[in-house]
Design an enzyme around this catalytic site. Structure first.
Site, PDB file in Angstrom:
ATOM      1  CE  LYS A 141      -3.910   2.117   2.519  1.00 39.04           C
ATOM      2  NZ  LYS A 141      -4.856   1.999   3.643  1.00 39.04           N
ATOM      3  CB  SER A 163      -8.141   4.168   2.764  1.00 37.45           C
ATOM      4  OG  SER A 163      -7.316   3.481   3.704  1.00 37.45           O
ATOM      5  CB  SER A 206      -8.674   1.349   5.644  1.00 34.24           C
ATOM      6  OG  SER A 206      -9.346   2.558   5.461  1.00 34.24           O
TER       7      SER A 206
HETATM    8  N1  GLN Z   1     -13.226   4.969   6.112  1.00 32.20           N
HETATM    9  C1  GLN Z   1     -12.618   5.417   7.339  1.00 32.20           C
HETATM   10  C2  GLN Z   1     -12.167   6.834   7.193  1.00 32.20           C
HETATM   11  O1  GLN Z   1     -12.381   7.388   6.166  1.00 32.20           O
HETATM   12  C3  GLN Z   1     -11.477   4.525   7.710  1.00 32.20           C
HETATM   13  C4  GLN Z   1     -10.243   4.788   6.972  1.00 32.20           C
HETATM   14  C5  GLN Z   1      -9.122   3.918   7.393  1.00 32.20           C
HETATM   15  O2  GLN Z   1      -9.307   2.919   8.097  1.00 32.20           O
HETATM   16  N2  GLN Z   1      -7.930   4.307   6.995  1.00 32.20           N
HETATM   17  O3  GLN Z   1     -11.614   7.407   8.077  1.00 32.20           O
END
Ligand code: GLN
Length: 493
Positions: free
Chosen positions: A78, A159, A183
């Site tokens: 990632k 994400s 995410s």
């Molecule tokens: N969707 C959540 C956010 O936008 C989690 C993102 C994540 O876990 N990096 O904060």
């Protein structure tokens, strides 16, 4: 598509060790898939030369008898992990062209274990998002499509959207993800793969671009539970460079993997039965409960009374920490600098941050700055911290009645591109089942459970006690055996 790309992490490792095929052949097959899969936009940067060099080293190690735990396994990383000499963007224009001079501990651990790097995976900007649509490098497409013939382009979740698509579309056998509030788990559920967020502190955050430091955790995403166990074992471990890293040995998760939940109590939290969740998700949840019961678990109803406050607390705490972490992008130390013709230092800061950050990141910085401001700190940030403690206490109480929890991973299957982008609250709602375990720092896995009526994957989440990844993985394996999820997206790209 080469049959070699049907092989996951364990099969590649074992096949290379047995001499069934060469690591070089595996790397070449995956590199070919990465090239064929460019329309999915899963990678920000491809690094075939890295994957091939690691493969050649693995083939040489087999001859000399020096194989390592991940020799011959090519992985996607990632783009939130700093990789030495390889562009690391965190999905942001702010870091475009940034080549770290050092390696993150997690990616470094994987490379030291013999893995190769296929490239850096696309993601929501600074990991803020649930659909990969906030990336400055374009959205990632899910390989899955609805079976209604409408061909709506779907998001892979976020994400870690590039990570999820890469595994699901067979562009990599395994990848790293990061999970601040879901995410790893939500994109795994959306794309029919498996992903685990370990206990907070298991994996070092050193060299992982910071979003919300008290929540950020790295973890693996792969095709099955065993592959996740193997990767997590290589990623995790104490790191003196991260003060929140746990000073504990890494358990032998793979060696102790057993599809066994006999004698375990699995809690079903009442408060996760919320309105507006499609009946199909409830149905798959019921089915999952049945599978674990068949496998020998005792099912108990439990209550986590503060669950409904988790999402609002998360969306105060995460932006607060983000606003502080992202203050470092000032045009002086990293990446982008925009110097207006007129004006001084302050104008340079403003112009750089205006140009470098996308709308969702700006929204989080504004919310975070607001909830931390002198006049509102007690009303918002402090309250949210108290709620966080109550949520952790809910789990502690639940552990007096059960060993694990089974819940849906997300309140919907994958949604279409653009469907939620104009409504941030609808987007945030997608994290409703994921954030409580994040706030409490608990290990949680998403495993594919079945398909909905439109042919899209649905996942269920197993949450465990702090440091009890083994029980989580074992229950997930028992679940996986019964679910028998072998569906794959049809290759249209
Ligand atoms: N969707 C959540 C956010 O936008 C989690 C993102 C994540 O876990 N990096 O904060």
């Amino acid at each position: 598509m080469s049959a070699l790309t049907d092989l996951g992490v364990a099969a590649i490792r074992d096949g290379v060790a047995a001499g069934d095929f060469k690591a070089r052949e595996v790397a070449e097959a995956y590199i070919a898939n990465v090239e064929q899969g460019r329309a999915l936009n899963a990678f920000v940067v491809e690094t075939p030369e890295h994957a091939l060099a690691a493969a050649d080293a693995a083939d040489a190690a087999r001859v000399s008898g020096d194989l390592k735990p991940l020799s011959g396994v090519p992985l996607g990383i990632k783009d939130l992990f700093c990789t030495k000499g390889v562009q690391t963007t965190a999905g942001s224009k702010m870091l475009e062209g940034y080549k770290p001079v050092y390696e993150s501990t997690v990616s470094g651990n994987l490379l030291a274990a013999g893995a190769g790097m296929l490239g850096k995976l696309n993601m929501d900007e600074f990991a803020m998002g649930s659909s990969n649509e906030t990336s400055a490098f374009g959205n990632v497409l899910s390989p899955w499509r609805r079976n209604d013939g409408g061909n709506v382009a779907l998001t892979p979740g976020g994400s870690s959207g590039g990570s999820a698509t890469a595994v699901s579309a067979r562009l990599a056998p395994g990848v790293t993800g990061t999970d601040t509030g879901g995410s790893i788990r939500q994109p795994a559920a959306f794309t029919g793969i498996t992903g685990i967020k370990p206990t907070y502190g298991r994996c070092s955050r050193y060299g992982m671009v910071a979003f919300a430091s008290s929540l950020d955790q790295a973890g693996p995403m792969a095709r099955d539970v065993r592959d996740c166990a193997i990767l997590l074992e290589a990623m995790a471990g104490f790191d003196p460079k991260d003060s929140t890293s746990l000073q504990l040995d890494v358990p032998k998760w793979e060696a102790n993997l057993a599809a066994d939940v006999r004698g375990k109590k699995v809690g079903i939290p009442n408060e996760y039965r919320i309105d507006g969740v499609p009946a199909e998700i409830d149905a798959v949840w019921e089915q999952g409960i049945g599978w674990l019961r068949d496998a020998g678990a005792e099912i108990v109803e439990v209550s986590l009374p503060h669950t409904k406050y988790a999402l609002p607390a998360y969306y105060i705490i995460a932006p607060a920490e983000a606003s502080s972490n992202l203050a470092r992008y000032d045009g002086v130390r990293y990446g982008l600098r925009v110097q207006p013709e007129q004006g001084g230092l302050q104008d340079m800061y403003e112009a750089t941050r205006a140009a470098g950050f996308g709308p969702e990141v700006k929204r989080r910085i504004m919310i975070g700055t607001y909830v931390l401001s002198a006049g509102f700190y007690d009303a918002y940030f402090n309250q949210a911290q108290k709620v966080r403690a109550l949520i952790a206490r809910d789990f502690d109480n639940a552990w007096t009645k059960c060993d694990l929890l089974l819940t849906p991973t997300a309140p919907s299957a994958a949604f279409g591109l653009g469907e939620k982008m104009s409504d941030p609250l609808a987007m945030y709602l997608n994290d409703v089942f994921a954030v409580p375990a994040s706030l409490a720092g608990l290990p949680a896995i998403s495993v594919p459970a079945g398909l909905d009526g439109q042919g899209l994957p649905l996942g269920l989440q197993i949450i465990g006690k702090a440091l009890d990844e083994q029980s989580v993985l074992n229950a997930a394996l028992a679940f996986e055996e019964r679910a028998g999820f072998t569906h794959r997206a049809e290759a249209w790209w």
